[in-house]
Scaffold this active site. Structure first.
Site, mmCIF file in Angstrom:
data_model
loop_
_atom_site.group_PDB
_atom_site.id
_atom_site.type_symbol
_atom_site.label_atom_id
_atom_site.label_comp_id
_atom_site.label_asym_id
_atom_site.label_seq_id
_atom_site.Cartn_x
_atom_site.Cartn_y
_atom_site.Cartn_z
ATOM 1 N N GLY A 46 0.937 -1.334 0.142
ATOM 2 C CA GLY A 46 -0.068 -0.006 0.010
ATOM 3 C C GLY A 46 0.873 1.184 -0.069
ATOM 4 O O GLY A 46 2.122 1.315 0.427
ATOM 5 N N GLN A 51 3.046 10.058 1.143
ATOM 6 C CA GLN A 51 4.083 9.237 1.135
ATOM 7 C C GLN A 51 4.939 9.742 -0.065
ATOM 8 O O GLN A 51 6.093 9.486 -0.157
ATOM 9 C CB GLN A 51 4.014 7.753 1.172
ATOM 10 C CG GLN A 51 3.590 7.443 2.760
ATOM 11 C CD GLN A 51 3.391 5.927 2.602
ATOM 12 O OE1 GLN A 51 2.463 5.258 2.074
ATOM 13 N NE2 GLN A 51 4.395 5.110 3.052
ATOM 14 N N CYS A 88 5.972 -0.126 7.063
ATOM 15 C CA CYS A 88 5.901 1.012 6.541
ATOM 16 C C CYS A 88 7.000 1.426 5.378
ATOM 17 O O CYS A 88 7.992 1.601 5.866
ATOM 18 C CB CYS A 88 5.447 2.162 7.347
ATOM 19 S SG CYS A 88 4.928 3.625 6.233
ATOM 20 N N LEU A 89 6.662 1.467 4.154
ATOM 21 C CA LEU A 89 7.538 2.176 3.233
ATOM 22 C C LEU A 89 8.294 3.396 3.712
ATOM 23 O O LEU A 89 9.449 3.740 3.242
ATOM 24 C CB LEU A 89 7.155 2.247 1.925
ATOM 25 C CG LEU A 89 6.646 0.854 1.040
ATOM 26 C CD1 LEU A 89 5.980 1.388 -0.101
ATOM 27 C CD2 LEU A 89 7.657 -0.080 0.878
ATOM 28 N N HIS A 130 -4.324 1.385 7.686
ATOM 29 C CA HIS A 130 -2.850 1.872 7.677
ATOM 30 C C HIS A 130 -2.702 3.102 6.777
ATOM 31 O O HIS A 130 -2.225 4.199 7.093
ATOM 32 C CB HIS A 130 -1.874 0.805 7.438
ATOM 33 C CG HIS A 130 -0.569 1.351 7.501
ATOM 34 N ND1 HIS A 130 0.371 0.759 8.126
ATOM 35 C CD2 HIS A 130 0.112 2.049 6.502
ATOM 36 C CE1 HIS A 130 1.825 1.184 7.815
ATOM 37 N NE2 HIS A 130 1.465 2.059 6.682
ATOM 38 N N GLU A 131 -3.214 2.852 5.533
ATOM 39 C CA GLU A 131 -3.190 4.001 4.306
ATOM 40 C C GLU A 131 -4.010 5.247 4.945
ATOM 41 O O GLU A 131 -3.700 6.389 4.749
ATOM 42 C CB GLU A 131 -3.576 3.612 3.188
ATOM 43 C CG GLU A 131 -2.534 2.305 2.794
ATOM 44 C CD GLU A 131 -1.327 2.667 2.810
ATOM 45 O OE1 GLU A 131 -0.816 3.785 2.639
ATOM 46 O OE2 GLU A 131 -0.354 1.470 3.104
ATOM 47 N N HIS A 134 -2.248 7.401 7.218
ATOM 48 C CA HIS A 134 -1.422 8.378 6.619
ATOM 49 C C HIS A 134 -1.893 9.699 6.017
ATOM 50 O O HIS A 134 -1.518 10.832 6.318
ATOM 51 C CB HIS A 134 -0.799 7.577 5.312
ATOM 52 C CG HIS A 134 0.620 6.955 5.627
ATOM 53 N ND1 HIS A 134 1.434 7.193 5.936
ATOM 54 C CD2 HIS A 134 0.611 5.415 5.447
ATOM 55 C CE1 HIS A 134 2.435 6.322 6.143
ATOM 56 N NE2 HIS A 134 1.769 5.274 5.654
HETATM 57 ZN ZN ZN Z 1 2.792 3.291 5.749
#
Ligand code: ZN
Length: 156
Positions: A46, A51, A88-89, A130-131, A134
């Site tokens: 995701g 991000q 998380c990226l 999670h997204e 963000h």
């Molecule tokens: Zn993330």
């Protein structure tokens, strides 16, 4: 399509609230395609627009059932609770446990502006929560119960 730079924890943009998308322009569609390419390249499940430095309410998710593009996603209902591992990226090299709802029902707009609802559970429900966090400037590490030694966890 083009790869975008993924912002890393410490970048103030990750802590800002994203604005609603009022018009799905060509620029937004290109951004969504770029987000999918960037997510795939980074082997994530995701990615949220902040991000890549864009404070708009858009996320992409792919938990292995094909890519989903969610515009202005909103949680309608949640059910249950599961504690599982997340990464998380934007927080590379770390992972930890987070409590999330077991099932999540959302409303969102697709790329053509159609209002849709989606019922999800398991990894998809986790990735959606999670997204959406963000978009509020929240990182999973804010909610982390316990940091764990990274194995081959999927990063979202
Ligand atoms: Zn993330």
């Amino acid at each position: 399509m083009a790869l975008r730079e993924i912002r890393i924890d410490g970048d103030p943009i990750l802590r800002k609230k994203s604005r609603e998308i009022t018009e799905i322009t060509e620029r937004i569609k290109v951004m969504l395609d770029d987000m999918i390419e960037t997510m795939n390249e980074a082997e994530g499940v995701g990615l949220a627009a902040p991000q890549i430095g864009v404070l708009r309410r858009a996320v992409v998710i792919d938990v292995g059932q094909g890519p989903l593009k969610l515009i202005n996603p909103e949680i309608l209902e949640v059910e249950g609770e599961v504690v599982d591992v997340e990464g998380c990226l934007s927080v590379p090299g770390r992972s930890g446990t987070v409590s999330r709802p077991e099932k999540v029902k959302i409303r969102y707009l697709d790329e053509d502006g159609n209002e849709k609802e989606l019922e999800s559970e398991g990894l998809l429900a986790r990735a959606i929560c999670h997204e959406i966090d963000h978009l509020e400037g929240v990182l999973y590490t804010d909610k982390m119960i316990e940091e764990i030694i990274p194995e081959e966890d999927e990063e979202v």
